[in-house]
Scaffold this active site. Sequence first.
Site, PDB file in Angstrom:
ATOM      1  N   CYS A 214       0.813  -1.227   0.000  1.00  0.00           N
ATOM      2  CA  CYS A 214       0.000   0.000   0.000  1.00  0.00           C
ATOM      3  C   CYS A 214       0.843   1.272   0.000  1.00  0.00           C
ATOM      4  O   CYS A 214       0.346   2.353   0.336  1.00  0.00           O
ATOM      5  CB  CYS A 214      -0.936   0.000   1.207  1.00  0.00           C
ATOM      6  SG  CYS A 214      -1.994  -1.460   1.272  1.00  0.00           S
ATOM      7  N   CYS A 237      -5.700   4.340   8.035  1.00  0.00           N
ATOM      8  CA  CYS A 237      -5.637   2.964   8.504  1.00  0.00           C
ATOM      9  C   CYS A 237      -6.635   2.689   9.623  1.00  0.00           C
ATOM     10  O   CYS A 237      -6.809   1.552  10.019  1.00  0.00           O
ATOM     11  CB  CYS A 237      -4.230   2.634   8.992  1.00  0.00           C
ATOM     12  SG  CYS A 237      -3.750   3.517  10.484  1.00  0.00           S
TER      13      CYS A 237
HETATM   14  S1  SF4 Z   1      -2.575  -3.296   7.025  1.00  0.00           S
HETATM   15 FE1  SF4 Z   1      -3.436  -1.638   5.791  1.00  0.00          FE
HETATM   16  S2  SF4 Z   1      -1.620  -0.646   4.924  1.00  0.00           S
HETATM   17 FE2  SF4 Z   1      -0.980  -2.690   5.639  1.00  0.00          FE
HETATM   18  S3  SF4 Z   1      -1.200  -4.117   3.883  1.00  0.00           S
HETATM   19 FE3  SF4 Z   1      -3.132  -4.136   5.008  1.00  0.00          FE
HETATM   20  S4  SF4 Z   1      -4.417  -2.588   3.960  1.00  0.00           S
HETATM   21 FE4  SF4 Z   1      -2.297  -2.196   3.404  1.00  0.00          FE
END
Ligand code: SF4
Length: 250
Positions: A214, A237
């Site tokens: 991401c 997030c």
């Molecule tokens: S925790 Fe959030 S930022 Fe990390 S891989 Fe998953 S969706 Fe992406």
Amino acid sequence: MAALDALAYAVDPDNGALAEASALNARYGNLDAPDVIAIAVEELFRDRIALVSSFGAESAVLLHLLSEVDPHVPVIFLDTGRLFAETLEYRTLLAGRFGLTDVRSVTPDPERLAANDPHRALWMTKPDLCCHIRKTEPLARALQGFDAWFTGRKRFQNSVRSGLNLFEADGERVKINPLANWSVSDLKDYTARYELPEHPLVSKGYPSIGCVPCTSRVQPGEDQRAGRWRGLEKTECGIHVPLEADGSGI
Ligand code: SF4
């Protein structure tokens, strides 16, 4: 709350952290970051406060400030399992350089991952759930036993944060933002003055660094956080929701 009891503040205890944060802003809202950290660690929330850090592009300043006050304060690091190797190395580097003695790497619940993200592709289909399992839930567990926590958020980062106070209510806890009124140049000056190490990905085009799937490079002229969840509606997030409707998370 205990902190206000100590200060003999006339707040309604039924209002909890909201009243406490308001009173603390009234009394300490104009203090500089080093003084805010010192008062929080040594007086207001002694042995009941932690710092939450992503060990990302702008993390070194707050970690260094904390280490100058008390390097033994717990530092919570959310190891999502999808971070860059450079971030894990940076965590080790900064902890050693600053003498931080209690960096706690917190990981997602394996059973939750097995049930919801067995192929490590949840970020593609349900990124909010992915962040919830890999960040929000582990943070909630890690903060148990603490009454307050430090974040590195700044007012300049986005419009929602433009009104950020030093002290906020976060459920039953108080969230403290010592760098709320710092500017980009303040951060650069501090970094240069103390020769703080830079995250190795910053010079490679990553001014904001999260999980590998991401996070992408930012092109000249783009917003600093343009590389986070690129192409998705998602911009946060969930860690700072609901305080930030667009929240930029960590
Ligand atoms: S925790 Fe959030 S930022 Fe990390 S891989 Fe998953 S969706 Fe992406």
